[in-house]
Design a protein around this motif. Structure first.
Motif, mmCIF file in Angstrom:
data_model
loop_
_atom_site.group_PDB
_atom_site.id
_atom_site.type_symbol
_atom_site.label_atom_id
_atom_site.label_comp_id
_atom_site.label_asym_id
_atom_site.label_seq_id
_atom_site.Cartn_x
_atom_site.Cartn_y
_atom_site.Cartn_z
ATOM 1 N N ALA A 1 41.297 31.344 34.619
ATOM 2 C CA ALA A 1 41.444 31.862 33.260
ATOM 3 C C ALA A 1 40.600 33.119 33.065
ATOM 4 O O ALA A 1 41.048 34.094 32.442
ATOM 5 C CB ALA A 1 41.055 30.791 32.239
ATOM 6 N N LEU A 2 39.378 33.115 33.604
ATOM 7 C CA LEU A 2 38.528 34.303 33.498
ATOM 8 C C LEU A 2 39.163 35.489 34.227
ATOM 9 O O LEU A 2 39.110 36.630 33.728
ATOM 10 C CB LEU A 2 37.148 34.005 34.074
ATOM 11 C CG LEU A 2 36.270 33.053 33.254
ATOM 12 C CD1 LEU A 2 35.064 32.619 34.067
ATOM 13 C CD2 LEU A 2 35.839 33.716 31.959
ATOM 14 N N TRP A 3 39.767 35.242 35.370
ATOM 15 C CA TRP A 3 40.459 36.306 36.086
ATOM 16 C C TRP A 3 41.643 36.829 35.278
ATOM 17 O O TRP A 3 41.858 38.034 35.182
ATOM 18 C CB TRP A 3 40.919 35.818 37.454
ATOM 19 C CG TRP A 3 41.920 36.732 38.097
ATOM 20 C CD1 TRP A 3 43.235 36.493 38.329
ATOM 21 C CD2 TRP A 3 41.691 38.075 38.554
ATOM 22 N NE1 TRP A 3 43.851 37.578 38.897
ATOM 23 C CE2 TRP A 3 42.907 38.564 39.055
ATOM 24 C CE3 TRP A 3 40.556 38.895 38.593
ATOM 25 C CZ2 TRP A 3 43.042 39.846 39.582
ATOM 26 C CZ3 TRP A 3 40.691 40.176 39.117
ATOM 27 C CH2 TRP A 3 41.914 40.632 39.604
ATOM 28 N N ARG A 4 42.385 35.921 34.667
ATOM 29 C CA ARG A 4 43.535 36.346 33.862
ATOM 30 C C ARG A 4 43.063 37.185 32.667
ATOM 31 O O ARG A 4 43.728 38.150 32.282
ATOM 32 C CB ARG A 4 44.322 35.133 33.344
ATOM 33 C CG ARG A 4 45.069 34.354 34.362
ATOM 34 C CD ARG A 4 46.256 34.961 34.996
ATOM 35 N NE ARG A 4 46.743 36.232 34.553
ATOM 36 C CZ ARG A 4 47.251 37.134 35.386
ATOM 37 N NH1 ARG A 4 47.248 36.915 36.694
ATOM 38 N NH2 ARG A 4 47.737 38.278 34.932
ATOM 39 N N MET A 5 41.947 36.835 32.075
ATOM 40 C CA MET A 5 41.442 37.611 30.950
ATOM 41 C C MET A 5 41.188 39.054 31.354
ATOM 42 O O MET A 5 41.513 39.989 30.619
ATOM 43 C CB MET A 5 40.151 36.985 30.418
ATOM 44 C CG MET A 5 40.342 35.680 29.673
ATOM 45 S SD MET A 5 41.278 35.873 28.131
ATOM 46 C CE MET A 5 40.100 36.796 27.153
ATOM 47 N N ALA A 6 40.610 39.244 32.531
ATOM 48 C CA ALA A 6 40.351 40.603 33.004
ATOM 49 C C ALA A 6 41.638 41.312 33.393
ATOM 50 O O ALA A 6 41.842 42.489 33.059
ATOM 51 C CB ALA A 6 39.395 40.550 34.195
ATOM 52 N N ALA A 7 42.527 40.608 34.079
ATOM 53 C CA ALA A 7 43.757 41.233 34.565
ATOM 54 C C ALA A 7 44.738 41.548 33.452
ATOM 55 O O ALA A 7 45.472 42.543 33.508
ATOM 56 C CB ALA A 7 44.420 40.320 35.600
ATOM 57 N N ASP A 8 44.760 40.702 32.417
ATOM 58 C CA ASP A 8 45.781 40.852 31.378
ATOM 59 C C ASP A 8 45.403 41.834 30.277
ATOM 60 O O ASP A 8 46.277 42.265 29.515
ATOM 61 C CB ASP A 8 46.100 39.497 30.745
ATOM 62 C CG ASP A 8 46.874 38.596 31.686
ATOM 63 O OD1 ASP A 8 47.668 39.126 32.492
ATOM 64 O OD2 ASP A 8 46.685 37.368 31.636
ATOM 65 N N ARG A 9 44.136 42.198 30.168
ATOM 66 C CA ARG A 9 43.755 43.149 29.118
ATOM 67 C C ARG A 9 44.559 44.442 29.199
ATOM 68 O O ARG A 9 45.122 44.883 28.184
ATOM 69 C CB ARG A 9 42.256 43.437 29.174
ATOM 70 C CG ARG A 9 41.397 42.302 28.676
ATOM 71 C CD ARG A 9 39.929 42.674 28.630
ATOM 72 N NE ARG A 9 39.091 41.521 28.415
ATOM 73 C CZ ARG A 9 38.833 40.975 27.225
ATOM 74 N NH1 ARG A 9 39.375 41.505 26.146
ATOM 75 N NH2 ARG A 9 38.057 39.920 27.121
ATOM 76 N N PRO A 10 44.640 45.103 30.352
ATOM 77 C CA PRO A 10 45.446 46.335 30.393
ATOM 78 C C PRO A 10 46.939 46.073 30.356
ATOM 79 O O PRO A 10 47.702 46.910 29.858
ATOM 80 C CB PRO A 10 45.027 46.981 31.720
ATOM 81 C CG PRO A 10 44.547 45.853 32.566
ATOM 82 C CD PRO A 10 43.910 44.884 31.628
ATOM 83 N N LEU A 11 47.391 44.934 30.859
ATOM 84 C CA LEU A 11 48.819 44.644 30.905
ATOM 85 C C LEU A 11 49.399 44.396 29.516
ATOM 86 O O LEU A 11 50.513 44.831 29.211
ATOM 87 C CB LEU A 11 49.088 43.413 31.786
ATOM 88 C CG LEU A 11 48.767 43.530 33.272
ATOM 89 C CD1 LEU A 11 49.024 42.196 33.963
ATOM 90 C CD2 LEU A 11 49.598 44.636 33.918
ATOM 91 N N LEU A 12 48.637 43.685 28.695
ATOM 92 C CA LEU A 12 49.156 43.252 27.402
ATOM 93 C C LEU A 12 49.548 44.434 26.527
ATOM 94 O O LEU A 12 50.612 44.439 25.902
ATOM 95 C CB LEU A 12 48.110 42.386 26.698
ATOM 96 C CG LEU A 12 48.611 41.435 25.611
ATOM 97 C CD1 LEU A 12 49.536 40.389 26.185
ATOM 98 C CD2 LEU A 12 47.416 40.751 24.930
#
Length: 230
Positions: A22-33
């Motif tokens: 989940a922590l990885w997704r938080m970092a990865a998804d910030r620019p994607l969203l």
């Protein structure tokens, strides 16, 4: 700026062993969203119980995404995005609040994400979102004022659910709550003694470097939070 057609708040709950993912997704998804088609404003958010607005509140098992959409079709297309698919793979539970902006005052990251004022009365359930960036020198004073308000919030009639939200563990914080009616929200906001005291103190205390208060009609709620649909 005109109001978005729809605002969604997704809240995912994960198991303890999936917190690193989940922590990885938080970092990865910030620019994607923010690059999704039709996403005019987007934030990945941590959550908490909102009782102190310090790191003690943080819930590592629950994470959220807030998006203001140009069109409802764009919100539907989100389900096929990399972000939605990735969270579906790790979440034990998901709820999505689908919201129609009705009024908004203030700014978030220098923007008015929900329009200045969409106008119109809300019939049925209503949602409230508050967000603030604290002035570091005034944070301790603010944190001392929070517990009585939080206690009042979680005991007032008409509240369906409430969670703390924030972009960082300290200094960037807010609440999202859903109420049975506009009247129930107003009862808490204007008649609760603890909340009314904080409202009156805010201008002279200067707690916030930036603040936003928004109200929405609840269009739909999909999924569950703590095993039930709010």
């Amino acid at each position: 700026m005109s109001a978005p057609d729809l605002v969604t708040l997704d809240v995912w709950t994960v198991g303890a062993r999936d917190v690193p993912r989940a922590l990885w997704r938080m970092a990865a998804d910030r620019p994607l969203l923010g690059r999704l088609p039709g996403a005019r404003f987007a934030k990945m958010l941590g959550t908490g119980d909102g009782r102190t607005f310090t790191v003690r509140d943080a819930d590592p098992l629950r994470w959220a995404a807030l998006v203001a959409w140009d069109a409802r079709e764009d919100a539907e297309a989100f389900e096929g995005s990399r972000t939605a698919r990735a969270w579906a793979g790790i979440a034990r539970e998901r709820v999505q609040f689908r919201l129609a902006p009705r009024s908004s005052r203030g700014r978030w990251s220098g923007r008015e994400p929900f329009g200045a004022d969409a106008g119109g009365a809300v019939a049925g359930p209503v949602a409230s979102l508050t967000r603030a960036r604290l002035r570091p020198a005034r944070a301790a004073s603010f944190w001392r004022s929070v517990p009585p308000v939080a206690q009042e919030l979680h005991t007032v009639p008409g509240l369906r659910c409430a969670i703390g939200i924030g972009e960082a563990p300290l200094g960037y914080q807010g609440t999202f709550s859903v109420w049975e009616s506009t009247e129930a929200l107003r009862e808490f906001a204007h008649r609760g003694p603890a909340h009314r005291d904080v409202m009156n103190r805010t201008p002279r205390e200067g707690w916030y470097a930036e603040e936003l208060f928004a109200r929405f009609g609840v269009v739909d709620v999909r999924g569950t939070l703590d095993g039930r649909t709010p």
